[in-house]
Design a protein around this motif. Structure first.
Motif, mmCIF file in Angstrom:
data_model
loop_
_atom_site.group_PDB
_atom_site.id
_atom_site.type_symbol
_atom_site.label_atom_id
_atom_site.label_comp_id
_atom_site.label_asym_id
_atom_site.label_seq_id
_atom_site.Cartn_x
_atom_site.Cartn_y
_atom_site.Cartn_z
ATOM 1 N N GLY A 31 54.888 -12.618 18.024
ATOM 2 C CA GLY A 31 56.327 -12.738 17.792
ATOM 3 C C GLY A 31 56.779 -11.845 16.650
ATOM 4 N N GLY A 32 55.959 -11.783 15.604
ATOM 5 C CA GLY A 32 56.286 -10.936 14.463
ATOM 6 C C GLY A 32 56.285 -9.461 14.814
ATOM 7 N N VAL A 33 55.285 -9.039 15.591
ATOM 8 C CA VAL A 33 55.206 -7.640 16.027
ATOM 9 C C VAL A 33 56.413 -7.287 16.893
ATOM 10 N N LEU A 34 56.791 -8.219 17.774
ATOM 11 C CA LEU A 34 57.938 -7.992 18.651
ATOM 12 C C LEU A 34 59.221 -7.817 17.842
ATOM 13 N N MET A 35 59.408 -8.681 16.850
ATOM 14 C CA MET A 35 60.621 -8.618 16.033
ATOM 15 C C MET A 35 60.595 -7.391 15.119
ATOM 16 N N LEU A 36 59.411 -7.081 14.579
ATOM 17 C CA LEU A 36 59.263 -5.896 13.729
ATOM 18 C C LEU A 36 59.567 -4.635 14.526
ATOM 19 N N ALA A 37 59.034 -4.566 15.743
ATOM 20 C CA ALA A 37 59.276 -3.399 16.598
ATOM 21 C C ALA A 37 60.762 -3.272 16.934
ATOM 22 N N TYR A 38 61.404 -4.407 17.202
ATOM 23 C CA TYR A 38 62.840 -4.412 17.513
ATOM 24 C C TYR A 38 63.623 -3.827 16.336
ATOM 25 N N GLY A 39 63.266 -4.242 15.126
ATOM 26 C CA GLY A 39 63.951 -3.749 13.935
ATOM 27 C C GLY A 39 63.704 -2.268 13.696
ATOM 28 N N ILE A 40 62.454 -1.827 13.878
ATOM 29 C CA ILE A 40 62.115 -0.417 13.651
ATOM 30 C C ILE A 40 62.822 0.487 14.661
ATOM 31 N N ILE A 41 62.783 0.088 15.941
ATOM 32 C CA ILE A 41 63.437 0.881 16.983
ATOM 33 C C ILE A 41 64.940 0.978 16.715
ATOM 34 N N SER A 42 65.549 -0.150 16.334
ATOM 35 C CA SER A 42 66.983 -0.154 16.030
ATOM 36 C C SER A 42 67.291 0.777 14.859
ATOM 37 N N VAL B 91 72.773 -17.065 29.585
ATOM 38 C CA VAL B 91 71.945 -16.626 30.721
ATOM 39 C C VAL B 91 70.666 -15.977 30.211
ATOM 40 N N PHE B 92 70.781 -15.121 29.222
ATOM 41 C CA PHE B 92 69.609 -14.450 28.661
ATOM 42 C C PHE B 92 68.667 -15.441 27.976
ATOM 43 N N ILE B 93 69.235 -16.431 27.289
ATOM 44 C CA ILE B 93 68.402 -17.456 26.651
ATOM 45 C C ILE B 93 67.582 -18.196 27.703
ATOM 46 N N GLY B 94 68.244 -18.561 28.812
ATOM 47 C CA GLY B 94 67.548 -19.250 29.890
ATOM 48 C C GLY B 94 66.422 -18.417 30.475
ATOM 49 N N ILE B 95 66.692 -17.134 30.715
ATOM 50 C CA ILE B 95 65.674 -16.236 31.265
ATOM 51 C C ILE B 95 64.507 -16.075 30.293
ATOM 52 N N ALA B 96 64.826 -15.855 29.020
ATOM 53 C CA ALA B 96 63.783 -15.663 28.008
ATOM 54 C C ALA B 96 62.952 -16.928 27.820
ATOM 55 N N TYR B 97 63.621 -18.085 27.831
ATOM 56 C CA TYR B 97 62.918 -19.357 27.641
ATOM 57 C C TYR B 97 61.971 -19.644 28.795
ATOM 58 N N LEU B 98 62.467 -19.506 30.021
ATOM 59 C CA LEU B 98 61.628 -19.768 31.190
ATOM 60 C C LEU B 98 60.496 -18.756 31.295
ATOM 61 N N GLY B 99 60.794 -17.506 30.923
ATOM 62 C CA GLY B 99 59.779 -16.468 31.024
ATOM 63 C C GLY B 99 58.668 -16.593 29.994
ATOM 64 N N GLY C 123 65.860 -8.843 24.958
ATOM 65 C CA GLY C 123 64.738 -8.659 24.038
ATOM 66 C C GLY C 123 64.947 -9.395 22.727
ATOM 67 N N PHE C 124 66.187 -9.415 22.251
ATOM 68 C CA PHE C 124 66.517 -10.118 21.009
ATOM 69 C C PHE C 124 66.246 -11.616 21.143
ATOM 70 N N TRP C 125 66.738 -12.222 22.252
ATOM 71 C CA TRP C 125 66.542 -13.662 22.449
ATOM 72 C C TRP C 125 65.070 -13.990 22.691
ATOM 73 N N LEU C 126 64.359 -13.110 23.373
ATOM 74 C CA LEU C 126 62.931 -13.324 23.601
ATOM 75 C C LEU C 126 62.175 -13.343 22.282
ATOM 76 N N ALA C 127 62.538 -12.422 21.386
ATOM 77 C CA ALA C 127 61.895 -12.366 20.073
ATOM 78 C C ALA C 127 62.163 -13.652 19.291
ATOM 79 N N ILE C 128 63.396 -14.157 19.365
ATOM 80 C CA ILE C 128 63.733 -15.398 18.653
ATOM 81 C C ILE C 128 62.951 -16.582 19.213
ATOM 82 N N ILE C 129 62.886 -16.683 20.540
ATOM 83 C CA ILE C 129 62.192 -17.811 21.168
ATOM 84 C C ILE C 129 60.709 -17.802 20.825
ATOM 85 N N ILE C 130 60.081 -16.644 20.893
ATOM 86 C CA ILE C 130 58.654 -16.548 20.575
ATOM 87 C C ILE C 130 58.407 -16.848 19.106
ATOM 88 N N SER C 131 59.366 -16.497 18.262
ATOM 89 C CA SER C 131 59.222 -16.733 16.825
ATOM 90 C C SER C 131 59.491 -18.184 16.437
#
Length: 225
Positions: A77-88, A51-59, A131-139
């Motif tokens: 995409g890199g900034v999004l993934m980097l931010a995800y890693g730093i926040i985690s 479900v999240f993959i579908g939402i992220a892909y369409l969005g 957010g994780f799936w969105l980062a993957i799709i954009i990347s």
């Protein structure tokens, strides 16, 4: 097609070892109720991911389509993934104690339909998964040229690998449970966060130096020929 499958396998393995409530409940369900119950629970979790993959892909589809040939998308995409890693990573410092016995006691008392729904709901309420799936799709999207068939192949490989590794985790639940001390859990979580940051920096570099990236690609093509 083979390349798209191979590209999805590491992400499936990576996803399977992201430690959270789902991880522990999956192990606990396996220990208490057996393989079949844990598998049904896991399928509910996977439905949440789909479900999240579908939402992220369409969005993100229009954004990626309009920018797929632009280096800026790799940087984004890199900034999004980097931010995800730093926040985690930073959130780990707030964790004074990690409870390895996280489990909804109700989950082991009810039928398979309830287990499936519990798995789905437990995953779907975690907006961080989106957010994780969105980062993957954009990347990954630009590399797959946003072709629907290639994207589907990639995500089937990711989910298939994820399910396969989870089946191994279910079978080895008792052994894994004893080794997941708070110290080891923190190490794994930190490792995952660092990997996310590295992926992010690699993507930013690809976007920042597109000409160098193209030169490397041509050099590899010559070697292959």
């Amino acid at each position: 097609m083979i390349n798209d499958i191979l590209a999805g396998i590491p992400w499936g393995i990576f996803l399977s070892f992201m430690i959270g409530p789902v991880f522990f409940i999956l192990l606990e369900t396996s220990i208490i109720k057996g393989f079949r119950a844990a598998l049904v629970f896991d399928l509910g979790v996977i439905l949440g991911d789909i479900v999240f993959i579908g939402i992220a892909y369409l969005g993100s589809y229009r954004l990626i389509q309009s920018l797929k040939d632009q280096p800026a998308l790799f940087i984004f995409g890199g900034v999004l993934m980097l931010a995800y890693g730093i926040i985690s990573f930073l959130q780990l410092k707030k964790e004074q104690k990690i409870n390895t016995d996280i489990i909804d006691k109700e989950i082991v008392k009810k039928n398979y339909i309830s287990l499936f729904i519990k798995g789905f709901l437990l995953n779907i309420i975690n907006i961080g998964v989106l957010g994780f799936w969105l980062a993957i799709i954009i990347s990954v999207g630009p590399k797959l040229e946003m072709q629907t068939s290639r994207m589907v192949t990639f995500f089937i490989a990711v989910i298939g690998t994820y399910l396969f590794v989870d089946c191994i985790k279910i079978l080895l639940a008792k052994q894994l449970k004893t080794k997941l001390t708070p110290v080891n859990i923190l190490k794994i979580k930190k490792g995952i966060s660092v990997v996310m940051m590295v992926f992010g920096m690699v993507l930013i570099t690809q976007g920042w130096f597109p000409q160098e990236k193209e030169m490397v690609k041509k050099a590899f093509d010559k070697i292959d020929n």
